[in-house]
Write an enzyme that holds these catalytic residues in place. Structure first.
Site, PDB file in Angstrom:
ATOM      1  N   GLU A 158       0.990  -1.529  -0.485  1.00  0.00           N
ATOM      2  CA  GLU A 158      -0.088  -0.011   0.109  1.00  0.00           C
ATOM      3  C   GLU A 158       1.237   0.950  -0.096  1.00  0.00           C
ATOM      4  O   GLU A 158       1.667   1.975   0.490  1.00  0.00           O
ATOM      5  CB  GLU A 158      -0.638   0.315   1.216  1.00  0.00           C
ATOM      6  CG  GLU A 158      -2.168   1.029   1.254  1.00  0.00           C
ATOM      7  CD  GLU A 158      -2.063   1.720   1.934  1.00  0.00           C
ATOM      8  OE1 GLU A 158      -2.726   1.381   3.651  1.00  0.00           O
ATOM      9  OE2 GLU A 158      -1.708   2.921   2.438  1.00  0.00           O
ATOM     10  N   CYS A 192      -2.408   8.084   4.888  1.00  0.00           N
ATOM     11  CA  CYS A 192      -2.349   8.168   3.431  1.00  0.00           C
ATOM     12  C   CYS A 192      -3.231   8.078   3.109  1.00  0.00           C
ATOM     13  O   CYS A 192      -3.634   8.135   1.765  1.00  0.00           O
ATOM     14  CB  CYS A 192      -2.137   6.242   3.595  1.00  0.00           C
ATOM     15  SG  CYS A 192      -3.001   5.108   4.480  1.00  0.00           S
TER      16      CYS A 192
HETATM   17  P1  NAP Z   1       9.561   4.133   2.837  1.00  0.00           P
HETATM   18  O1  NAP Z   1      10.436   4.439   2.550  1.00  0.00           O
HETATM   19  O2  NAP Z   1       8.570   3.494   1.470  1.00  0.00           O
HETATM   20  O3  NAP Z   1      10.394   2.316   3.773  1.00  0.00           O
HETATM   21  C1  NAP Z   1       8.889   1.874   4.625  1.00  0.00           C
HETATM   22  C2  NAP Z   1      10.010   0.735   5.096  1.00  0.00           C
HETATM   23  O4  NAP Z   1      10.530   0.048   3.668  1.00  0.00           O
HETATM   24  C3  NAP Z   1      10.938   0.531   6.413  1.00  0.00           C
HETATM   25  O5  NAP Z   1      11.439  -0.188   6.671  1.00  0.00           O
HETATM   26  C4  NAP Z   1      12.304   0.180   4.673  1.00  0.00           C
HETATM   27  O6  NAP Z   1      13.354   0.036   5.689  1.00  0.00           O
HETATM   28  C5  NAP Z   1      11.755  -0.191   3.826  1.00  0.00           C
HETATM   29  N1  NAP Z   1      11.758  -0.145   2.322  1.00  0.00           N
HETATM   30  C6  NAP Z   1      11.786   1.137   1.357  1.00  0.00           C
HETATM   31  N2  NAP Z   1      12.327   0.702   0.814  1.00  0.00           N
HETATM   32  C7  NAP Z   1      12.976  -0.709   0.217  1.00  0.00           C
HETATM   33  C8  NAP Z   1      14.106  -1.347  -0.457  1.00  0.00           C
HETATM   34  N3  NAP Z   1      14.281  -0.530  -1.102  1.00  0.00           N
HETATM   35  N4  NAP Z   1      14.670  -2.075  -0.242  1.00  0.00           N
HETATM   36  C9  NAP Z   1      14.935  -2.734   1.362  1.00  0.00           C
HETATM   37  N5  NAP Z   1      13.395  -2.322   2.202  1.00  0.00           N
HETATM   38  C10 NAP Z   1      13.280  -0.734   1.950  1.00  0.00           C
HETATM   39  O7  NAP Z   1       8.445   4.605   4.117  1.00  0.00           O
HETATM   40  P2  NAP Z   1       9.127   5.639   4.948  1.00  0.00           P
HETATM   41  O8  NAP Z   1       9.659   5.480   5.354  1.00  0.00           O
HETATM   42  O9  NAP Z   1       7.951   5.339   5.852  1.00  0.00           O
HETATM   43  O10 NAP Z   1       8.858   7.169   4.316  1.00  0.00           O
HETATM   44  C11 NAP Z   1       9.044   7.769   3.124  1.00  0.00           C
HETATM   45  C12 NAP Z   1       8.275   8.230   2.502  1.00  0.00           C
HETATM   46  O11 NAP Z   1       7.494   7.871   1.990  1.00  0.00           O
HETATM   47  C13 NAP Z   1       7.471   9.160   3.133  1.00  0.00           C
HETATM   48  O12 NAP Z   1       7.910  10.594   3.327  1.00  0.00           O
HETATM   49  C14 NAP Z   1       6.160   9.973   2.347  1.00  0.00           C
HETATM   50  O13 NAP Z   1       6.089  10.792   0.988  1.00  0.00           O
HETATM   51  C15 NAP Z   1       6.323   7.895   1.801  1.00  0.00           C
HETATM   52  N6  NAP Z   1       4.572   7.468   2.682  1.00  0.00           N
HETATM   53  C16 NAP Z   1       3.661   7.270   2.510  1.00  0.00           C
HETATM   54  C17 NAP Z   1       2.574   7.050   2.949  1.00  0.00           C
HETATM   55  C18 NAP Z   1       1.763   6.513   2.106  1.00  0.00           C
HETATM   56  O14 NAP Z   1       0.245   5.652   3.061  1.00  0.00           O
HETATM   57  N7  NAP Z   1       1.174   6.541   0.972  1.00  0.00           N
HETATM   58  C19 NAP Z   1       3.104   6.173   4.129  1.00  0.00           C
HETATM   59  C20 NAP Z   1       4.555   6.221   4.118  1.00  0.00           C
HETATM   60  C21 NAP Z   1       5.389   6.976   3.562  1.00  0.00           C
HETATM   61  P3  NAP Z   1      14.521   1.075   5.033  1.00  0.00           P
HETATM   62  O15 NAP Z   1      14.579   1.548   6.061  1.00  0.00           O
HETATM   63  O16 NAP Z   1      15.340  -0.095   5.808  1.00  0.00           O
HETATM   64  O17 NAP Z   1      14.624   1.441   3.899  1.00  0.00           O
END
Ligand code: NAP
Length: 530
Positions: A267, A304
């Site tokens: 999601e 979200c």
């Molecule tokens: P994220 O960067 O997608 O990370 C979420 C989880 O996935 C973390 O545990 C991260 O671990 C892991 N992950 C992400 N990319 C990965 C990869 N390429 N390989 C392995 N593991 C990976 O999300 P976030 O930290 O919550 O937020 C970052 C951005 O996501 C926000 O600025 C926002 O734009 C968006 N966001 C959207 C929603 C929504 O519901 N729409 C919710 C939260 C965030 P690692 O720490 O090891 O990378």
């Protein structure tokens, strides 16, 4: 009470590699480091966790079918028993206010209990039986019995923005366990202490109920390494994820490139468009402006389902934007969940304001530590269609008003969005019924949940809800990550042909020992299958 160790939970042991890197939990409202130091998992720990989850899953196949119901109930009770220690840790790691944290804990516990009830009741597996007909011509008809079965070890990526309800004991874990899977949870690095406390609640539940100890494992750490190792591990059978489009898509691609690809239920980002028809705005402008502002500000815009793009008739856009600006100005300090989210949001807003055709009505600015002020931007349908970047999520308290001359232009823009968790329509008594109907059809085609005269934030947890939608909202448009139907992700259909009764899963046995409703030769019934 569990004392935080900074380690991973693998096969019932709190473990870490001696050579591991470390990371800290940070209080986003002060920038202070919160003890203890946390160890970053490495590939070997991901392997050990996946192996433990596989061993436990194999052992669970010999358990009475409702083991997961007892486990989920006990986890829920243990989470409540963590009391203030949990609430205080969540508050420190996320800056979420106590009322929100307590409310989200209630939602998390209720979710676990809901899935316990579903597992105990037993009919979620959709047992369907077509009995044999040895006399059928030209060929005898075999006995066929189908139901949904657990997949095996599931990798669950906890979300940053709902540390409890979408965290390591959130909806993904609850629904996957309910179906009889085992779990390797990857905690979000922004609240590792919260994750560890949750894992301690599960460990105690597994020990108390004498269940295979590796049914739940937790690995922690930033930097992608451990998450990628999990998704690549041959024992992992599916992935649950909530987070960014970039992260979800990366994991989806990894899973697809495996020798044996597996499903990823991610999601991801969503712009949650809202279409305001002329009549609705003329009749209810104050209510709409206030509702929009509250929906944009809720959770500091880190939901979200936050409305990101709002389509407004051009003749009404100035009045609406003034009213929204007034309501946004009344907001108290907005502290974001972590510095990374705050910095991403600022970058996204700066980029937005530089896109040709975008007017900044209120600029979003950092106001201290991980704090931010809300923003409002405006463009028109022509620029919205030509600038791809305007269709990307700005995760934080900001929205883009898109003024339209006629409804057909707005609907073209909605089609271009392609996929969203929600889409909302505001209609008034004077709005043309044909336009209402057409608008609803366009919104439905891109969203998992369509809302009329309401706002998308606030997601019910029940049987009818859908928290999903076409890509890029999710990687599987036929799934939901909230509500009882979430259990349908971590299962697969199996048909048993001419299998002796005593070898069948109880849900498919002739005598219906679980006393569940089944479909037998086309009829819904609780009767025996003989
Ligand atoms: P994220 O960067 O997608 O990370 C979420 C989880 O996935 C973390 O545990 C991260 O671990 C892991 N992950 C992400 N990319 C990965 C990869 N390429 N390989 C392995 N593991 C990976 O999300 P976030 O930290 O919550 O937020 C970052 C951005 O996501 C926000 O600025 C926002 O734009 C968006 N966001 C959207 C929603 C929504 O519901 N729409 C919710 C939260 C965030 P690692 O720490 O090891 O990378």
């Amino acid at each position: 009470m569990h004392k935080l160790t900074g380690s991973h939970l693998i096969d019932g042991q709190w473990r870490q590699e001696r050579s591991s890197r470390t990371f800290d939990a940070i209080d986003p409202s002060t920038g202070a480091t919160l003890p203890p130091v946390f160890f970053s998992a490495v590939g070997t720990e991901a392997n050990s966790a996946a192996e433990a989850a596989k061993r436990a899953f194999d052992l669970s196949l010999d358990l009475p079918p409702k083991w997961s119901a007892d486990l989920l109930d006990k986890i829920a009770a243990n989470i409540l028993d963590l009391g203030n220690a949990l609430l205080e840790r969540v508050e420190k790691e996320t800056a979420l206010p106590r009322a929100r944290v307590t409310g989200e804990r209630g939602r998390t516990v209720n979710q676990l209990k809901m899935f316990a009830g579903i597992a105990r009741e037993g009919s979620w597996g959709d047992a369907t039986i077509d009995t044999a007909d040895p006399n059928r011509q030209p060929l005898p008809k075999p006995d066929l019995r189908r139901m949904l079965r657990a997949r095996g070890p599931i990798a669950v990526f906890g979300a940053s923005n709902f540390p409890l309800a979408f965290g390591v004991c959130g909806g993904d874990t609850a629904s996957a366990l309910a179906a009889g899977n085992s779990i390797v949870a990857k905690g979000h690095p922004s609240h590792p202490g919260t994750n560890e406390l949750f894992a301690s609640a599960v460990l105690d539940a597994l020990q108390t109920l004498n269940l295979p100890i590796g049914l739940f494992n937790l690995v922690q750490g930033p930097g992608n390494e451990v998450g990628a190792a999990l998704v690549n591990h041959p024992f992992i059978e599916a992935v649950g994820f909530t987070g960014s489009l970039r992260g979800g898509r990366a994991l989806f691609d990894l899973a697809a490139k495996r020798d044996r690809p597996i499903p990823v239920f991610a999601e991801m980002g969503s712009v949650n468009p809202i279409l305001l028809l002329r009549g609705a705005l003329s009749e209810n402008s104050a209510t709409i402006a206030n509702g929009l502002a509250q929906s944009i500000l809720g959770g500091a815009g880190q939901f979200c389902t936050k409305p990101g793009v709002i389509f407004v008739p051009s003749s009404q856009v100035d009045d609406l934007s003034q009213a929204i600006v007034k309501a946004l100005a009344a907001a108290s300090e907005l502290v974001m969940l972590n510095y990374g989210l705050r910095d991403n949001f600022c970058e996204r807003c700066s980029h937005l304001s530089e896109i040709p055709g975008v007017k900044t009505i209120v600029k979003s600015n950092p106001t201290g530590h991980a704090s931010i002020s809300p923003g409002l931007y405006e463009t028109d349908t022509e620029h919205f269609l030509s600038q791809l970047a305007l269709r990307e999520e700005a995760f934080g308290p900001a929205a883009l008003l898109v003024k339209y001359e006629n409804e057909a232009d707005a609907l073209r823009c909605i089609d271009a969005i392609g996929g969203s968790l929600t889409a909302s329509l505001h209609i008034g008594k004077t709005d043309n019924p044909t336009i209402q109907k057409r608008a609803l059809a366009h919104l439905e085609s891109i969203a998992g949940r369509v809302i009329v005269n309401g706002f998308p934030t606030g997601v019910e947890v029940n049987d009818a809800v859908v928290h999903g939608g076409p890509y890029p909202a999710t990687t599987d448009s036929n799934s939901t990550s909230v509500g009882s139907a979430a259990i349908r992700r971590f299962v697969r259909m199996v048909a048993f042909q001419n299998v002796p009764d005593e070898l069948l899963p109880p849900a498919l046995q002739n005598a219906n020992p679980l006393q569940i409703s089944r479909t037998i030769n086309g009829q819904r019934t609780k009767a025996n299958a003989e």
